[in-house]
Write a protein that holds these residues in place. Structure first.
Motif, short mmCIF file in Angstrom:
data_model
loop_
_atom_site.label_atom_id
_atom_site.label_comp_id
_atom_site.label_asym_id
_atom_site.label_seq_id
_atom_site.Cartn_x
_atom_site.Cartn_y
_atom_site.Cartn_z
N GLY A 181 0.78 -1.23 0.00
CA GLY A 181 0.00 0.00 0.00
C GLY A 181 0.81 1.28 0.00
N VAL A 182 2.13 1.21 0.13
CA VAL A 182 2.93 2.43 0.26
C VAL A 182 2.90 3.27 -1.01
N ASP A 183 2.94 2.63 -2.18
CA ASP A 183 2.95 3.39 -3.43
C ASP A 183 1.68 4.22 -3.57
N ALA A 184 0.55 3.71 -3.09
CA ALA A 184 -0.72 4.43 -3.22
C ALA A 184 -0.95 5.45 -2.12
N THR A 185 -0.53 5.11 -0.89
CA THR A 185 -0.87 5.96 0.26
C THR A 185 0.30 6.77 0.80
N GLU B 92 0.86 -2.94 -7.66
CA GLU B 92 -0.19 -2.06 -7.16
C GLU B 92 -0.65 -1.06 -8.20
N ARG B 93 0.26 -0.66 -9.11
CA ARG B 93 -0.13 0.32 -10.13
C ARG B 93 -0.86 -0.31 -11.32
N PHE B 94 -0.46 -1.52 -11.71
CA PHE B 94 -0.92 -2.07 -12.98
C PHE B 94 -1.56 -3.44 -12.91
N LEU B 95 -1.20 -4.26 -11.92
CA LEU B 95 -1.56 -5.68 -11.97
C LEU B 95 -2.33 -6.14 -10.73
N ARG C 273 12.11 4.67 2.45
CA ARG C 273 12.40 5.99 1.88
C ARG C 273 11.11 6.69 1.47
N ASP C 274 10.07 5.92 1.13
CA ASP C 274 8.83 6.50 0.62
C ASP C 274 7.79 6.79 1.70
N ALA C 275 7.82 6.08 2.82
CA ALA C 275 6.73 6.13 3.80
C ALA C 275 6.85 7.35 4.72
N SER C 276 5.76 8.09 4.84
CA SER C 276 5.77 9.29 5.68
C SER C 276 5.77 8.94 7.17
N ASN C 277 5.32 7.74 7.52
CA ASN C 277 5.29 7.34 8.94
C ASN C 277 6.38 6.33 9.25
N GLY C 278 7.49 6.42 8.52
CA GLY C 278 8.59 5.48 8.72
C GLY C 278 9.16 5.50 10.12
N GLN C 279 9.02 6.62 10.82
CA GLN C 279 9.58 6.71 12.18
C GLN C 279 8.92 5.71 13.11
N ASP C 280 7.67 5.35 12.84
CA ASP C 280 6.99 4.35 13.69
C ASP C 280 7.76 3.03 13.66
N LEU C 281 8.21 2.64 12.47
CA LEU C 281 8.97 1.40 12.35
C LEU C 281 10.36 1.56 12.98
N LEU C 282 11.00 2.69 12.74
CA LEU C 282 12.33 2.91 13.32
C LEU C 282 12.28 2.86 14.84
N ASP C 283 11.25 3.44 15.43
CA ASP C 283 11.11 3.42 16.88
C ASP C 283 10.95 1.99 17.39
N SER D 74 16.64 -5.93 -8.26
CA SER D 74 15.24 -5.54 -8.43
C SER D 74 14.44 -6.01 -7.24
N GLY D 75 13.99 -5.06 -6.43
CA GLY D 75 13.25 -5.38 -5.21
C GLY D 75 11.77 -5.09 -5.36
N GLY D 76 11.13 -4.78 -4.24
CA GLY D 76 9.70 -4.53 -4.26
C GLY D 76 9.35 -3.12 -4.69
N GLY D 77 10.18 -2.15 -4.27
CA GLY D 77 9.86 -0.75 -4.57
C GLY D 77 10.82 -0.08 -5.51
N SER D 78 12.03 -0.61 -5.63
CA SER D 78 13.03 0.04 -6.47
C SER D 78 13.94 -1.00 -7.12
N THR D 79 14.63 -0.55 -8.16
CA THR D 79 15.64 -1.37 -8.82
C THR D 79 16.92 -0.55 -8.89
N GLU D 80 18.01 -1.14 -8.40
CA GLU D 80 19.31 -0.49 -8.45
C GLU D 80 20.15 -1.16 -9.53
N VAL D 81 20.82 -0.37 -10.33
CA VAL D 81 21.72 -0.90 -11.35
C VAL D 81 23.07 -0.19 -11.23
N VAL D 82 24.14 -0.97 -11.15
CA VAL D 82 25.49 -0.43 -11.02
C VAL D 82 26.39 -1.08 -12.05
#
Length: 328
Positions: free
Chosen positions: A46-50, A173-176, A89-99, A138-146
């Motif tokens: 749900g992070v991509d949508a909310t 969540e966006r397409f499928l 990196r995307d979640a506005s309430n990430g501090q809840d998890l960090l705590d 290639s993960g759930g939210g991002s893909t890193e290429v080096v």
């Protein structure tokens, strides 16, 4: 501590789809023995949508990390590092998890995409010393290429590192969200992936001959192709995966419901909702880069972290130019 000493380290990586633990014995920056655990916790649900973590997702991750802490205490490592990537990196309430992680005695750190990319490259490149390679995670939210080269005893060479906001959870969540997938949704997902990857490859004058990929999508595609009833790492690590095999998996998965996908040999049931999207991402990564095959590696960010922790404990400047936050 100095070079030549053997040391135990632990690394926790909290990604968009899975939470992972590595317990490793390291000497001269190389893992000589290790044990891994992976729990699919779907932190990015749900992070991509909310733009926010669901309470249930945070609870799943904290439950997994509580069991990781028990394993870490029994292992008694010299240093522990806990990293969070795209979803955090995307979640506005990430501090809840960090705590919550801090209450477990961990020292969590949300790392930038480029650091994530370099850690993964460093972990993978040990298997290809002196070879110029492209490494994709290639993960759930991002893909890193080096793209770069690692030669033991020399500085790490990184030519181009980029983190792109495309991964199996985000694309699902966006397409499928409806599976079996409709043809127009599949094409929209492919277009989205192509738009992400084409600019990266087009800026490169000479692409490496070898593409190496890590992450749950590619290891699952190998397990699925081989019909593994029980996952066998020895049949996955450094295995070549052909673009034709990825495309065959896409065709098969696109006709099935999530429940039917979950029943296939080689598929972890909790990964079933996102593996179709993951296969589309990998397919477009290969196609836009001009790769007919890739090499699958089971090494990853955590292997790079183990080497980086070793360097930090030796009071050296880490090869990737970034110093992790450590708990002991």
């Amino acid at each position: 501590m100095q070079r030549g000493d053997m040391v135990r380290v632990a690394s926790i990586d909290l990604g968009t789809v899975s939470s992972r633990l590595l317990l490793a014995e390291v000497k001269d920056g190389v893992i000589v023995d290790s044990r891994k655990r992976t729990i699919i916790t779907d932190l990015g649900e749900g992070v991509d949508a909310t733009g926010r973590f669901l309470d249930a997702a945070v609870a799943r991750v904290l439950k997994a990390c509580s069991s990781f802490v028990e394993d870490i205490e029994a292992f008694a490592p010299r240093a522990v590092c806990t990293t969070l990537t795209s979803a955090a990196r995307d979640a506005s309430n990430g501090q809840d998890l960090l705590d919550g992680l801090e209450r477990l005695g961990l020292v969590p750190e949300v790392i930038p995409g480029e650091v994530e990319a370099k850690l993964t490259f460093y972990g993978v490149a040990h298997d290809f010393p002196g070879e110029r390679i492209a490494v994709a995670d290639s993960g759930g939210g991002s893909t890193e290429v080096v793209v770069g080269r690692y030669t033991p005893g020399e500085p790490l060479e990184v030519e181009c590192a980029r983190s792109m906001d495309i991964g199996c959870r985000r694309v699902t969540e966006r397409f499928l969200s409806c599976q079996p997938a409709r043809a127009e949704d599949l094409e929209a997902a492919r277009d989205f992936a192509r738009e992400q990857f084409e600019p990266y490859w087009s800026r490169m004058a000479r692409r490496p001959e070898r593409l190496v990929a890590v992450g749950g999508t590619v290891t699952t595609l190998v397990a699925m192709d081989r019909g593994m009833q029980v996952y066998d790492s020895s049949l996955v690590h450094l295995h070549d995966l052909e673009l034709s095999q990825v495309e065959a998996a896409q065709r098969r998965l696109s006709t099935l419901s999530v429940e039917q996908i979950a029943a296939l040999p080689g598929i972890q049931p909790k990964r079933a909702p996102v593996i179709l999207a993951g296969s589309l991402v990998i397919g477009e990564l290969m196609r836009t880069g001009g790769y007919g095959s890739l090499t699958v590696s089971e090494n990853s960010l955590m292997a790079g972290m183990a080497a980086t922790l070793y360097e930090a404990l030796c009071k050296e400047v880490p090869a990737i130019g970034w110093m992790p936050r450590v708990s002991c």
